[in-house]
Design a protein around this motif. Sequence first.
Motif, mmCIF file in Angstrom:
data_model
loop_
_atom_site.group_PDB
_atom_site.id
_atom_site.type_symbol
_atom_site.label_atom_id
_atom_site.label_comp_id
_atom_site.label_asym_id
_atom_site.label_seq_id
_atom_site.Cartn_x
_atom_site.Cartn_y
_atom_site.Cartn_z
ATOM 1 N N TYR A 147 0.851 -1.187 0.000
ATOM 2 C CA TYR A 147 0.000 0.000 0.000
ATOM 3 C C TYR A 147 0.889 1.241 0.000
ATOM 4 O O TYR A 147 1.814 1.343 0.823
ATOM 5 N N PRO A 148 0.638 2.222 -0.879
ATOM 6 C CA PRO A 148 1.506 3.414 -0.998
ATOM 7 C C PRO A 148 1.219 4.474 0.066
ATOM 8 O O PRO A 148 0.751 5.575 -0.237
ATOM 9 N N LEU A 149 1.526 4.150 1.313
ATOM 10 C CA LEU A 149 1.202 5.048 2.419
ATOM 11 C C LEU A 149 1.883 6.404 2.272
ATOM 12 O O LEU A 149 1.278 7.447 2.541
ATOM 13 N N GLN A 178 -9.042 8.091 -1.807
ATOM 14 C CA GLN A 178 -8.667 7.990 -3.220
ATOM 15 C C GLN A 178 -7.502 7.044 -3.440
ATOM 16 O O GLN A 178 -7.466 6.318 -4.428
ATOM 17 N N THR A 179 -6.557 7.027 -2.518
ATOM 18 C CA THR A 179 -5.405 6.145 -2.686
ATOM 19 C C THR A 179 -5.833 4.679 -2.672
ATOM 20 O O THR A 179 -5.419 3.887 -3.530
ATOM 21 N N GLY A 180 -6.684 4.312 -1.720
ATOM 22 C CA GLY A 180 -7.168 2.936 -1.673
ATOM 23 C C GLY A 180 -7.962 2.567 -2.909
ATOM 24 O O GLY A 180 -7.782 1.483 -3.486
ATOM 25 N N ARG A 187 -7.993 0.661 3.279
ATOM 26 C CA ARG A 187 -6.587 0.441 2.944
ATOM 27 C C ARG A 187 -6.287 -1.040 2.726
ATOM 28 O O ARG A 187 -5.124 -1.450 2.719
ATOM 29 N N CYS A 188 -7.313 -1.837 2.568
ATOM 30 C CA CYS A 188 -7.109 -3.258 2.280
ATOM 31 C C CYS A 188 -6.547 -3.411 0.868
ATOM 32 O O CYS A 188 -6.702 -2.528 0.021
ATOM 33 N N VAL A 189 -5.908 -4.554 0.605
ATOM 34 C CA VAL A 189 -5.330 -4.807 -0.722
ATOM 35 C C VAL A 189 -5.672 -6.216 -1.196
ATOM 36 O O VAL A 189 -6.052 -7.082 -0.400
ATOM 37 N N ALA A 190 -5.500 -6.431 -2.513
ATOM 38 C CA ALA A 190 -5.759 -7.737 -3.118
ATOM 39 C C ALA A 190 -4.439 -8.458 -3.372
ATOM 40 O O ALA A 190 -3.544 -7.916 -4.027
ATOM 41 N N GLU A 191 -4.318 -9.675 -2.831
ATOM 42 C CA GLU A 191 -3.154 -10.514 -3.092
ATOM 43 C C GLU A 191 -3.507 -11.453 -4.248
ATOM 44 O O GLU A 191 -4.327 -12.360 -4.083
ATOM 45 N N PRO A 192 -2.943 -11.244 -5.453
ATOM 46 C CA PRO A 192 -3.349 -12.017 -6.633
ATOM 47 C C PRO A 192 -2.915 -13.484 -6.572
ATOM 48 O O PRO A 192 -1.868 -13.804 -6.002
ATOM 49 N N LEU A 193 -3.735 -14.341 -7.151
ATOM 50 C CA LEU A 193 -3.451 -15.776 -7.166
ATOM 51 C C LEU A 193 -3.434 -16.294 -8.596
ATOM 52 O O LEU A 193 -4.312 -15.945 -9.402
#
Length: 264
Positions: free
Chosen positions: A9-11, A186-188, A245-251
Amino acid sequence: MANRVKTRYPLRIEQSYGRNISNLINEIGKITLNEFDQTLSADIDKERLKKDDRFIQDGLLDVANKLIKKVKVLSLGALGNTDANKIATKYLNGVNTFSKSNVNSQLSAKGINPLEKESWLKEYMKSKIAENVSYITNIRDEYTTKFEQIIYRGVTSGQSSKDMRDELVNLVGITESRAQFIARDQTGTILGQMNAQRHQRAGLIAFIWSDSGDERVRQSHHERNGKIYYYADDPLLPGTDYGCRCVAEPLDEKEIEEYLKGGM
């Protein structure tokens, strides 16, 4: 698994964007408080000592009208559309570079060629820059509108110059908080949408929801943490809910099989 690269995440980019907007809001705040101190504040204290209420109101309203008009002009000068466009463009370019670098690292770790041409990106960037310019200028406009309300309410209700000034100082703080929320929201959202586009165009069909792991995670998102979702099902994307601020971990397909077998 060894070939998994975490989604970051680009904090720092979020924080920088929030600071840039806040700095401009602070500048507008300094300008408006200075104008208030130079004009209306002194007149309020003098006029309150007079006995002719009608004269008091008319005199102060005239000064208030001139102050409000001047503040609106100065605010536009301190934060115009060109300024907002520069901030939004730099911000979007930063998130885009961050997303592409992170996703390409994920793809390389999975043995997938990094992304090169991205025909969708130009229009997406253009749209998001325009959207964020709107958010920034709306913050400015909301500030001047509330400034106007504070001034008129104070003049007509007989409020002291000190109480009115305290409200104006508080207004700057509220506006800064609004700027921070927009930066976070907006960042998320942008990161989530960019990553989803890049994952899918690289052939990755699913992701694991990963929350930010702190006390600010809402319960409904914490319940999604560690669960698998398929892009084809058009799910809620991590980061796209307000302030997320959650993110997706690709599979990839192999990882999906392992996940379903309980091996991840």
